[in-house]
Structures are given as structure tokens and as C-alpha cells.
Design a protein around this motif. Structure first.
Motif, mmCIF file in Angstrom:
data_model
loop_
_atom_site.group_PDB
_atom_site.id
_atom_site.type_symbol
_atom_site.label_atom_id
_atom_site.label_comp_id
_atom_site.label_asym_id
_atom_site.label_seq_id
_atom_site.Cartn_x
_atom_site.Cartn_y
_atom_site.Cartn_z
ATOM 1 N N ALA A 81 56.886 0.974 47.049
ATOM 2 C CA ALA A 81 57.672 1.431 48.198
ATOM 3 C C ALA A 81 57.526 0.480 49.384
ATOM 4 O O ALA A 81 58.515 0.148 50.052
ATOM 5 C CB ALA A 81 57.260 2.853 48.588
ATOM 6 N N ARG A 82 56.303 0.042 49.657
ATOM 7 C CA ARG A 82 56.085 -0.883 50.780
ATOM 8 C C ARG A 82 56.781 -2.212 50.539
ATOM 9 O O ARG A 82 57.363 -2.803 51.447
ATOM 10 C CB ARG A 82 54.595 -1.120 51.008
ATOM 11 N N LEU A 83 56.738 -2.714 49.302
ATOM 12 C CA LEU A 83 57.387 -3.987 48.988
ATOM 13 C C LEU A 83 58.908 -3.896 49.075
ATOM 14 O O LEU A 83 59.576 -4.909 49.257
ATOM 15 C CB LEU A 83 56.966 -4.484 47.611
ATOM 16 N N ALA A 84 59.452 -2.694 48.953
ATOM 17 C CA ALA A 84 60.900 -2.513 49.079
ATOM 18 C C ALA A 84 61.361 -2.698 50.526
ATOM 19 O O ALA A 84 62.549 -2.885 50.776
ATOM 20 C CB ALA A 84 61.300 -1.127 48.573
ATOM 21 N N ASP A 85 60.425 -2.664 51.461
ATOM 22 C CA ASP A 85 60.727 -2.860 52.878
ATOM 23 C C ASP A 85 60.564 -4.337 53.219
ATOM 24 O O ASP A 85 59.439 -4.826 53.310
ATOM 25 C CB ASP A 85 59.795 -2.008 53.736
ATOM 26 N N PRO A 86 61.662 -5.073 53.417
ATOM 27 C CA PRO A 86 61.541 -6.506 53.699
ATOM 28 C C PRO A 86 60.831 -6.802 55.024
ATOM 29 O O PRO A 86 60.388 -7.932 55.236
ATOM 30 C CB PRO A 86 62.992 -7.002 53.721
ATOM 31 N N ALA A 87 60.691 -5.814 55.885
ATOM 32 C CA ALA A 87 60.010 -6.021 57.165
ATOM 33 C C ALA A 87 58.486 -5.975 57.026
ATOM 34 O O ALA A 87 57.772 -6.399 57.941
ATOM 35 C CB ALA A 87 60.472 -4.977 58.181
ATOM 36 N N TRP A 88 57.970 -5.452 55.890
ATOM 37 C CA TRP A 88 56.520 -5.410 55.719
ATOM 38 C C TRP A 88 56.027 -6.839 55.556
ATOM 39 O O TRP A 88 56.497 -7.566 54.673
ATOM 40 C CB TRP A 88 56.137 -4.560 54.511
ATOM 41 N N PRO A 89 55.088 -7.283 56.396
ATOM 42 C CA PRO A 89 54.626 -8.671 56.338
ATOM 43 C C PRO A 89 53.758 -8.932 55.108
ATOM 44 O O PRO A 89 52.546 -8.800 55.145
ATOM 45 C CB PRO A 89 53.842 -8.838 57.641
ATOM 46 N N ARG A 104 54.958 -11.417 46.914
ATOM 47 C CA ARG A 104 56.019 -10.417 46.737
ATOM 48 C C ARG A 104 56.787 -10.706 45.444
ATOM 49 O O ARG A 104 57.032 -9.796 44.647
ATOM 50 C CB ARG A 104 56.960 -10.421 47.936
ATOM 51 N N LEU A 105 57.166 -11.969 45.245
ATOM 52 C CA LEU A 105 57.886 -12.331 44.018
ATOM 53 C C LEU A 105 57.047 -12.027 42.775
ATOM 54 O O LEU A 105 57.563 -11.524 41.779
ATOM 55 C CB LEU A 105 58.276 -13.805 44.048
ATOM 56 N N ALA A 106 55.760 -12.324 42.845
ATOM 57 C CA ALA A 106 54.875 -12.061 41.704
ATOM 58 C C ALA A 106 54.717 -10.556 41.469
ATOM 59 O O ALA A 106 54.694 -10.105 40.323
ATOM 60 C CB ALA A 106 53.523 -12.721 41.920
ATOM 61 N N ALA A 107 54.612 -9.771 42.536
ATOM 62 C CA ALA A 107 54.499 -8.317 42.379
ATOM 63 C C ALA A 107 55.773 -7.749 41.760
ATOM 64 O O ALA A 107 55.710 -6.862 40.891
ATOM 65 C CB ALA A 107 54.212 -7.662 43.725
#
Length: 180
Positions: free
Chosen positions: A144-152, A158-161
Motif C-alpha cells: 500500500a505504501r509503495l502504491a503512493d508515489p509521494a512516499w520517499p 521500489r522497482l525491485a519490490a
């Protein structure tokens, strides 16, 4: 690793072609490799996520779910992953399961990420010079957090996750439809 230490230099196809200082690799955006480890709880439900210190040479202050670093000259990605896991999180002597090798081209970062996974419920002892804070997060919360592009979150991490999430989906998918 400091800026003067030698790192392995790779080509775009993932073959070692030489070595260079870390500073030169960063300045010229040379292809290199990293060993990265996803630390999951023994039950697989949680992932250790950390925030990088503000002094990191790349992606300072951002979050990441991979413990890892740049492959040194003469080192394999697996050796690097084991070394970085021990240095960054204080975890050693664990089995690493290979996940994938992902070429990431996000200039100036050009890296072949060798990703591994381990299961660990022991203590996490972070390296203060590299990790500002860390916490366990459920896989669902991480997604869910990774779906938010604003999360630093570090872009290569991110690509690997996302690649890891695709692998989870493929592992759960039944090739011939639902069990009957």
C-alpha cells in the motif's frame, strides 16, 4: 565503502568488465552491481523497512526494504549481500534464497540488482552511519505504501519490490485455474 574503494564495473548485459572507484562509478553513471536482501519475518508476513541516513551518497533520507550495497571489485553479488546484511542490520549466518537479478537503468544509477530473501525473527542492530530508523511492516502495508508515489522510497528499491510482488503473484497463481 568509501569513495576511493574499488567497485566492480559491469556492462549493460551484466558481465564484469573491470573496476573503478566508487566516486568514479557514481560520477560517470557506470553500470555496476549490488547485492540486496529482503528480510522477512519467519512467518513471511512482515518485511523490515528502514530509512536511510541523510548522509548517504545516493537517495539520502529515503526508505528502503532491501539491505544491500555495491559489489566490490573481486566480490560476488551474493558475498556482497551477505556482507551488507551483516553490516547494515547485524544479521549473519542466515540462508539467502535467490529471488531475481534485475537490471535497473535510472541514470545516473545503472545497476544489476541481485536480490535475495531471508527469514529472520532475531534482533535487528542497525548501522548508525547508514540507517536512521527501521521497523517491521506487513507485506500488505508495504504494498500500500509503495502504491503512493509521494512516499520517499528509493527508486531502484521500489522497482525491485514491485518485481518481488509480481513474483509472489506468480507463485500463488495456478496455471490451470482453481483447484477442483
Amino acid at each position: 565503502m568509501n569513495a576511493a574503494e574499488l567497485v566492480a564495473v559491469y556492462d549493460a548485459n551484466g558481465e564484469v568488465v573491470g573496476s573503478a572507484t566508487r566516486a568514479r562509478m557514481r560520477a560517470e553513471g557506470l553500470w555496476h552491481a549490488c547485492g540486496a536482501v529482503l528480510v522477512r519475518s519467519a512467518d513471511g508476513e512482515r518485511v523490515y523497512v528502514h530509512r536511510r541516513t541523510d548522509t548517504k551518497d545516493v537517495y539520502p533520507g529515503m526508505h528502503d526494504c532491501w539491505a544491500g550495497g555495491v559489489v566490490a571489485a573481486g566480490e560476488t553479488p551474493r558475498e556482497c549481500a551477505e556482507r551488507e546484511l551483516a553490516e547494515e542490520l547485524g544479521v549473519s549466518g542466515v540462508a539467502l534464497t535467490p529471488l531475481f537479478v534485475l537490471p535497473i537503468d535510472l541514470p545516473p544509477v545503472r545497476v544489476h540488482m541481485s536480490a535475495y530473501e531471508t527469514r529472520w525473527d532475531g534482533p535487528i542492530v542497525t548501522q548508525a552511519a547508514e540507517i536512521a530508523s527501521g521497523e517491521w511492516m506487513t507485506v500488505a502495508d508495504l504494498r500500500a505504501r509503495l502504491a503512493d508515489p509521494a512516499w520517499p522510497f528509493v527508486p531502484d528499491g521500489r522497482l525491485a519490490a514491485l518485481e518481488w510482488f509480481r513474483g509472489l503473484w506468480r507463485a500463488r497463481r495456478r496455471p490451470w485455474g482453481p483447484a477442483g
